[in-house]
Design a protein around this motif. Structure first.
Motif, PDB file in Angstrom:
ATOM      1  N   THR A 277       0.861  -0.908  -0.025  1.00  0.00           N
ATOM      2  CA  THR A 277      -0.089  -0.351   0.463  1.00  0.00           C
ATOM      3  C   THR A 277       0.873   1.182   0.053  1.00  0.00           C
ATOM      4  N   HIS A 362      -2.872   3.959  -3.040  1.00  0.00           N
ATOM      5  CA  HIS A 362      -2.899   2.718  -3.975  1.00  0.00           C
ATOM      6  C   HIS A 362      -2.210   1.353  -3.404  1.00  0.00           C
ATOM      7  N   LEU A 382      -3.287  -2.885  -8.349  1.00  0.00           N
ATOM      8  CA  LEU A 382      -4.704  -3.110  -8.316  1.00  0.00           C
ATOM      9  C   LEU A 382      -5.725  -2.229  -8.291  1.00  0.00           C
ATOM     10  N   THR A 383      -5.774  -1.318  -6.697  1.00  0.00           N
ATOM     11  CA  THR A 383      -6.922  -0.887  -7.025  1.00  0.00           C
ATOM     12  C   THR A 383      -6.741   0.392  -6.232  1.00  0.00           C
ATOM     13  N   ILE A 385      -7.103   3.371  -3.643  1.00  0.00           N
ATOM     14  CA  ILE A 385      -8.118   3.657  -2.401  1.00  0.00           C
ATOM     15  C   ILE A 385      -8.736   5.188  -1.568  1.00  0.00           C
TER      16      ILE A 385
END
Length: 404
Positions: A277, A362, A382-383, A385
């Motif tokens: 993260t 992220h 991945l994604t 946040i």
């Protein structure tokens, strides 16, 4: 008195008024930015000399001067010790007139620096320390936390791995403020997602041998082994985990704080599949790539989150001081919280009442080495946040600056 002696005195008096303007026109006192960093310990590569490079890039982009005064930097080794870091902070403020402090490296050192800055009324740009207590119970009106904290790291990586089936955890934790906070916050995230914690073991800071801790972790039978470690401690533990074959029984390693300098040191192949993260990755956009190229011209390896956070913090402080027309801490702190944070990886980001900078975080995964297209092409996204999911709710931090 002789004629020669009298003539010399009169000549000196006659020329004195012409010399005074030159004395009065001395250069204004520089604005001083002081970085208390880890220059020789486990966090040297993730912060260290690179933090000064980042600060100097911020000064260069700002134009080199503030309110008619040149801006300079100084840096010292806080040795990851609270007493050393606090002593340097006090010396710099009292005797050298340093205007703003940056970095702090270890969380224990950062908490000590924050208390000195509270007493002396100086802004502290927090970039190295990760404990979420910096904006929680230990918050300060002068402390602004840029980059990561343990709450965001825990809820990014911890929640993702628990949801994907890693519902039992065991922790190997660095035995100081950062490790304790990261373990605490990750345990909370795991339990909130329906997982359970089977145990934890504490390792001393700047440790070389993790064998006994890894044996205990393997014996726990946990599906996920959480490494609440950073810097060379994290690197040593990852290398030794591979040697021990920690994952052969099906366990997954959760590296809760990984930075790009760790990936460089460990090698791409070793890090394949790691989930991390982070709010900043050097290769995430054209703007970050351009800034990183300037950084790498001086440091050769890519910048990590701490380096980017120093750039962000120093840039925002300079802009706020310019807007306030002063380097006085109360005026600048008010401007820093009133103005949005904008730079090469932040767009209209807010600093909250407790000092927390609300970056978009992220979730990244280290791609397979065979998928890399160029040097340092480590991660795939991945994604994203959003801030309301990444950061601890204001009401839960216990910061006394927050009105109930």
């Amino acid at each position: 008195m002789s004629k020669i002696h009298r003539r010399a005195i009169l000549t000196g008096m006659a020329t004195l008024p012409l010399a005074v303007p030159g004395l009065v026109q001395a250069q204004p006192r520089p604005v001083q930015i002081g970085l208390l960093s880890d220059m020789s310990g486990p966090f040297r590569d993730v912060g260290g000399p690179g933090n000064r490079v980042a600060a100097e890039l911020a000064i260069q982009d700002f134009g080199g001067s503030l309110l008619g005064r040149p801006v300079t930097t100084r840096q010292a080794d806080g040795q990851n010790r609270a007493d050393v870091s606090a002593g340097l902070a006090r010396e710099w403020i009292d005797n050298l007139g340093v205007d703003v402090l940056v970095d702090g490296a270890a969380s224990s050192s950062g908490l000590a620096i924050q208390e000195v800055c509270r007493e002396k009324k100086r802004i502290y740009l927090i970039t190295g320390p990760a404990t979420s207590d910096m904006t929680g119970a230990k918050c300060s009106p002068y402390g602004m936390h840029f980059g990561f904290d343990t709450y965001a790291l825990a809820h990014g990586t911890g929640t993702a791995l628990t949801k994907s089936g890693g519902d039992s955890w065991y922790f190997i934790t660095s035995d100081y403020a950062f490790g304790h906070a990261l373990e605490r916050d990750t345990m909370a995230a795991v339990r909130a997602t329906g997982g359970k914690v089977l145990g934890a073991v504490r390792a001393p800071l700047n440790n070389a041998d993790f064998s006994s801790f890894l044996i205990q972790a393997r014996a726990s039978g946990a599906k996920v082994i959480g490494f609440a470690l950073a810097g060379t401690d994290l690197q040593n533990c990852i290398k030794q985990a591979a040697e021990f074959g920690l994952t052969r029984g099906g366990a997954r390693i959760a590296t809760l704080l990984v930075q790009v300098t760790d990936l460089v040191a460990l090698g791409h192949k070793t890090c394949e599949g790691m989930v991390l993260t982070d709010s900043f990755y050097w290769d995430q956009s054209e703007a970050t790539r351009a800034w990183s190229r300037r950084y790498m011209a001086k440091m050769t390896t890519p910048p990590g989150l701490q380096h980017a956070a120093v750039y962000t913090g120093v840039t925002h402080w300079l802009k706020a001081a310019q807007a306030a027309g002063s380097t006085e801490a109360d005026a600048v702190a008010a401007q820093m919280k009133a103005m949005p944070v904008n730079d090469m990886y932040n767009d209209k980001v807010r600093i909250r009442e407790d000092g927390r900078t609300l970056h978009v975080m992220h979730l990244w995964e280290v791609k397979k080495e065979a998928e890399a297209k160029y040097k340092y092409d480590f991660c795939k996204l991945l994604t994203a946040i959003p801030p309301d999911q990444a950061w601890r709710p204001l009401s839960e931090g216990g910061c006394p600056l927050v009105k109930a």
